[in-house]
Scaffold this active site. Structure first.
Site, PDB file in Angstrom:
ATOM      1  N   GLU A 230      15.126  -4.346 -19.101  1.00  5.98           N
ATOM      2  CA  GLU A 230      14.852  -5.778 -19.204  1.00  5.98           C
ATOM      3  C   GLU A 230      14.310  -6.087 -20.591  1.00  5.98           C
ATOM      4  O   GLU A 230      13.508  -5.321 -21.135  1.00  5.98           O
ATOM      5  CB  GLU A 230      13.760  -6.216 -18.207  1.00  5.98           C
ATOM      6  CG  GLU A 230      14.095  -6.093 -16.751  1.00  5.98           C
ATOM      7  CD  GLU A 230      12.932  -6.581 -15.861  1.00  5.98           C
ATOM      8  OE1 GLU A 230      12.066  -7.331 -16.344  1.00  5.98           O
ATOM      9  OE2 GLU A 230      12.900  -6.171 -14.687  1.00  5.98           O
TER      10      GLU A 230
ATOM     11  N   CYS B 201       0.853  -1.191   0.000  1.00  2.00           N
ATOM     12  CA  CYS B 201       0.000   0.000   0.000  1.00  2.00           C
ATOM     13  C   CYS B 201       0.890   1.243   0.000  1.00  2.00           C
ATOM     14  O   CYS B 201       1.723   1.403   0.892  1.00  2.00           O
ATOM     15  CB  CYS B 201      -0.884   0.006   1.249  1.00  2.00           C
ATOM     16  SG  CYS B 201      -1.618   1.632   1.543  1.00  2.00           S
TER      17      CYS B 201
ATOM     18  N   CYS C  65      -5.404   4.906   2.158  1.00  4.09           N
ATOM     19  CA  CYS C  65      -5.390   5.522   0.823  1.00  4.09           C
ATOM     20  C   CYS C  65      -6.571   6.476   0.669  1.00  4.09           C
ATOM     21  O   CYS C  65      -6.449   7.538   0.048  1.00  4.09           O
ATOM     22  CB  CYS C  65      -5.387   4.458  -0.273  1.00  4.09           C
ATOM     23  SG  CYS C  65      -3.760   3.663  -0.441  1.00  4.09           S
TER      24      CYS C  65
ATOM     25  N   GLU D 161       9.161  -1.952 -11.230  1.00  3.16           N
ATOM     26  CA  GLU D 161       7.879  -1.915 -11.937  1.00  3.16           C
ATOM     27  C   GLU D 161       6.713  -1.460 -11.045  1.00  3.16           C
ATOM     28  O   GLU D 161       5.746  -2.195 -10.818  1.00  3.16           O
ATOM     29  CB  GLU D 161       7.570  -3.277 -12.560  1.00  3.16           C
ATOM     30  CG  GLU D 161       8.544  -3.638 -13.656  1.00  3.16           C
ATOM     31  CD  GLU D 161       8.107  -4.826 -14.504  1.00  3.16           C
ATOM     32  OE1 GLU D 161       7.333  -5.653 -14.015  1.00  3.16           O
ATOM     33  OE2 GLU D 161       8.548  -4.911 -15.657  1.00  3.16           O
TER      34      GLU D 161
HETATM   35  C1  GLA Z   1       9.214  -7.973 -14.986  1.00  2.00           C
HETATM   36  C2  GLA Z   1       9.934  -7.929 -13.672  1.00  2.00           C
HETATM   37  C3  GLA Z   1      10.921  -9.035 -13.507  1.00  2.00           C
HETATM   38  C4  GLA Z   1      10.405 -10.325 -14.077  1.00  2.00           C
HETATM   39  C5  GLA Z   1      10.045 -10.132 -15.515  1.00  2.00           C
HETATM   40  C6  GLA Z   1       9.586 -11.393 -16.184  1.00  2.00           C
HETATM   41  O1  GLA Z   1       9.726  -7.159 -15.962  1.00  2.00           O
HETATM   42  O2  GLA Z   1      10.553  -6.693 -13.433  1.00  2.00           O
HETATM   43  O3  GLA Z   1      11.169  -9.165 -12.132  1.00  2.00           O
HETATM   44  O4  GLA Z   1       9.294 -10.741 -13.361  1.00  2.00           O
HETATM   45  O5  GLA Z   1       8.994  -9.205 -15.580  1.00  2.00           O
HETATM   46  O6  GLA Z   1       9.191 -11.145 -17.514  1.00  2.00           O
HETATM   47 ZN    ZN Z   2      -3.739   1.651   0.702  1.00  2.00          ZN
END
Ligand code: GLA
Ligand code: ZN
Length: 668
Positions: free
Chosen positions: A304, A111, A156, A146
């Site tokens: 990535e 959260c 929230c 991510e």
């Molecule tokens: C994301 C995440 C990674 C992994 C890849 C797999 O981009 O950042 O940790 O899980 O996906 O595709």
């Molecule tokens: Zn929250």
């Protein structure tokens, strides 16, 4: 310091005994790997209990990297919670859209308003920065991983109310912005405001809301709440490390977060490219250009990509021989100064054990994938610093706007079938396949460098954008807008004028009505002598100064304009009132580009992508990427040297690219 494109990826040696590390580094050297992203999921190791920090393994990982001459992009590791934290502070677990408070599990699900999360994540960033700021291997900080999603918990809700007070000032202003008199929603106390969820304003999921205003604001709030987590960690790092650049890995065309709000807080942009299945190459290219646009065109990192296959999809196709190399050069062609993988060594267990890796479970160096990775590594070593720091000299801009994306897709009417990215991609693709470099920029960007500005499905028009678009046309540029552009203001309230609202004078048209039909209903549009198809939405356009360039062929509006062009100042305002098929979009976009001499030298080869970069010393590089599984036969349009082969090519000579082949031409 590496004077070449960084090459490497996510590396999790903490999953393995140290004998395996020896093997890893041997293979890394063989593959030309110089950069390792470390610590992304190591929180339960570096802090096994609230009062216990343990950096012994991380120390060894970084020391080993330094000893091997490799550099580390060090993650703060705050994206996956350790179990003790979720148990001690249940508030860190998100409450989902349906109102369910989650319990411990998975990752990327803290959260953003939880004080315990903030405190402990920031403390971790502080300790890492204290310890590693001056480590010889450290090259960049990678905060979290991510960022995404949303939480609907009471913390929230409270934070949302505070955010709303800042944004709107008074309840009167908020009631006006959200148009709450509709359905008797006038708020008289901030405490009455609930996050928009399945329990409140929504039905049939996150896109069906009774009040677009509150849902838009919740998306903005979520963007800012997660950004607050990022900046808190960044500030903690900066207290001990004033210099090392800080980033977090984005996801390209990711709807939940408005990356333009984040961009000023990153030192450089980075992103993870996992293109949708069967997407044309312009789809990852659009994401690259969007990411490059975050920092005014400065180079970004491809943080990535998979060397071979993903694992998370229902069906996970393998990258064909040559596709990895082509995707890597495509990223570089669009502005990447780093090409990293997820992942260096395949996980033995858990949900990503089938995810592709540079080193597979058997640890071999004679697999096809390892060989291709090593070949790319050699090529990147050979090209050295020739592309580093280079920028894209685009004269075409495409406006990309998260607010418009959200507003369009949460709107009841005219059609749920219109998807923002599909419309944007059609126009981007047309420009790119015609050979134009395209900057994908926020609506606040400086438009003075551009001759052509594309505004597909720009649903909301905010601030002084209309005047700035008029200025582009007035000085001779071309502006192109499409159906569902300029419908409403920043709160998604309709303009109380003829449509397309503030763009009507520039476009020289008036729209009173629109028809939307199921996907299988095809309308025809006559563009000069060619008939193309259109679907989904058909706006009925009246000319108010503009000329018709294309007309509808069917129904009661047959013969009325579907595509228009308006002379404005020394330039033009174009409008496309329906979702034309790709050949239709291509024709219009090429007409607009050709007025500015922006059609590229190989525009007759649809599978051949070209992209330009200019190095800091002014050298012009032209990347040629053959996306077809057959050779491309070209005639060189200029004299150049291919940096990948060292071969000189004379203007007018035949130039052949292998299937999926690449050339990096240094123009003379
Ligand atoms: C994301 C995440 C990674 C992994 C890849 C797999 O981009 O950042 O940790 O899980 O996906 O595709
Ligand atoms: Zn929250």
């Amino acid at each position: 310091m590496t004077h070449k494109i960084r090459y490497g990826g996510d590396y999790n040696p903490e999953q393995w005994p140290e004998e395996v590390w020896d093997e890893d580094h041997r293979l890394f050297t063989q593959a030309g790997i110089d950069t390792l992203t470390v610590g992304v999921f190591s929180w339960s190791l570096t802090q096994p209990a609230e009062d216990t920090y343990d950096f012994t393994v991380l120390d060894r990982i970084l020391d080993r990297a330094a000893a091997e001459g490799r550099q580390v992009c060090l993650a703060t590791g705050t994206a996956a919670l350790p179990p003790w934290l979720a148990r001690a502070y249940p508030e860190v677990n998100r409450t989902d859209f349906e109102g369910r408070r989650h319990r411990y599990g998975q990752r990327h699900n803290f959260c953003p308003s939880s004080p315990a999360y903030r405190r402990l994540a920031t403390e971790m960033a502080t300790r890492l920065a204290e310890r590693y700021a001056h480590h010889p291997a450290l090259i960049a900080w990678h905060i979290n991983n991510e960022y995404g999603g949303a939480c609907y918990c009471d913390l929230c809700a409270e934070a949302f109310r505070d955010w709303l007070r800042d944004r709107h000032g008074t309840l009167d202003a908020l009631n006006d912005a959200w148009w709450t008199t509709f359905w008797s929603h006038r708020y008289t106390d901030w405490a009455e405001i609930e996050p928009p969820s399945a329990l409140t304003e929504h039905w049939r999921g996150p896109d069906h809301t009774a009040f677009q205003g509150i849902t838009l604001d919740y998306q903005r709030f979520t963007t800012d709440a997660l950004l607050g987590c990022f900046t808190a960690e960044k500030d903690a790092i900066r207290a001990h490390d004033p210099d090392t650049p800080v980033t977090t890995n984005f996801m390209g065309l990711y709807r939940p977060l408005d990356y333009h709000r984040w961009a000023p807080h990153l030192d450089f942009a980075s992103w993870d490219s996992y293109p949708p299945l069967d997407a044309p190459p312009t789809r990852p290219a659009l994401a690259h250009d969007l990411m490059r646009g975050l920092k005014d065109g400065a180079p970004f990192w491809l943080m990535e990509q998979t060397p071979s296959t993903t694992a998370c999809r229902d069906v996970n196709p393998l990258r064909r021989p040559g596709e990895l190399r082509l995707a890597t050069w495509q990223a570089i062609a669009h502005g990447a100064d780093a090409a990293l993988y997820f992942q260096m060594r395949a996980s033995r267990g858990a949900c990503e054990k089938y995810h592709g890796a540079v080193i597979g479970h058997a640890g071999r160096d004679d697999t096809r994938v390892f060989r291709e990775v090593a070949d790319v590594g050699r090529e990147l070593a050979e090209i050295g610093d020739a592309t580093l720091g280079a920028r894209t000299p685009s004269r075409t801009a495409l406006l990309f706007d998260w607010d418009s994306w959200w507003a369009l897709e949460i709107s009841d009417g005219p059609s749920r079938l219109v998807r923002y990215v599909d419309v944007v991609h059609a126009y981007y693709r047309a420009a790119r396949e015609a050979g134009a470099d395209v900057d994908v920029v926020p609506v606040t960007a400086d438009l003075t460098p551009y001759d052509v500005v594309l505004a597909p499905a720009l649903h909301l028009v905010k601030g002084d954008l209309a005047e700035r678009l008029e200025a582009v046309a007035r000085r001779g540029g071309s502006v192109l807008a499409t159906f569902l552009t300029a419908r409403s203001d920043e709160h998604d309230r309709a303009f109380l004028t003829d449509l397309p609202g503030p763009l009507a004078p520039l476009l020289g048209i008036r729209i009173d009505e629109w028809d939307s039909r199921p996907a299988d209903v095809v309308q025809t549009v006559l563009l000069e002598d060619t008939q193309v198809e259109a679907r989904l939405v058909f706006e009925i356009v009246q000319l108010r100064g503009a000329q018709a360039v294309g007309t509808y062929g069917l129904d009661f509006y047959a013969g009325t304009p579907a595509v228009t062009r308006n002379a404005f100042g020394a330039g033009e305002g174009w409008y496309v009132a329906t979702a034309l098929d790709q050949p239709g979009v291509d024709r219009i976009v090429r007409r607009v580009l050709s007025r500015h001499d922006l059609i590229g030298p190989y525009a007759d080869q649809p599978a051949l992508e070209t992209a330009t970069r200019v190095t800091p010393d002014g050298t012009l590089l032209l990347f040629l990427l053959n996306h077809a599984p057959v050779p491309a036969h070209l005639t060189a349009h200029t004299t150049a040297t291919d940096l990948l082969t060292g071969k000189r090519i004379e203007r007018g000579e035949p130039l052949t690219l292998d299937p999926l082949g690449v050339a990096v031409l240094r123009l003379q």
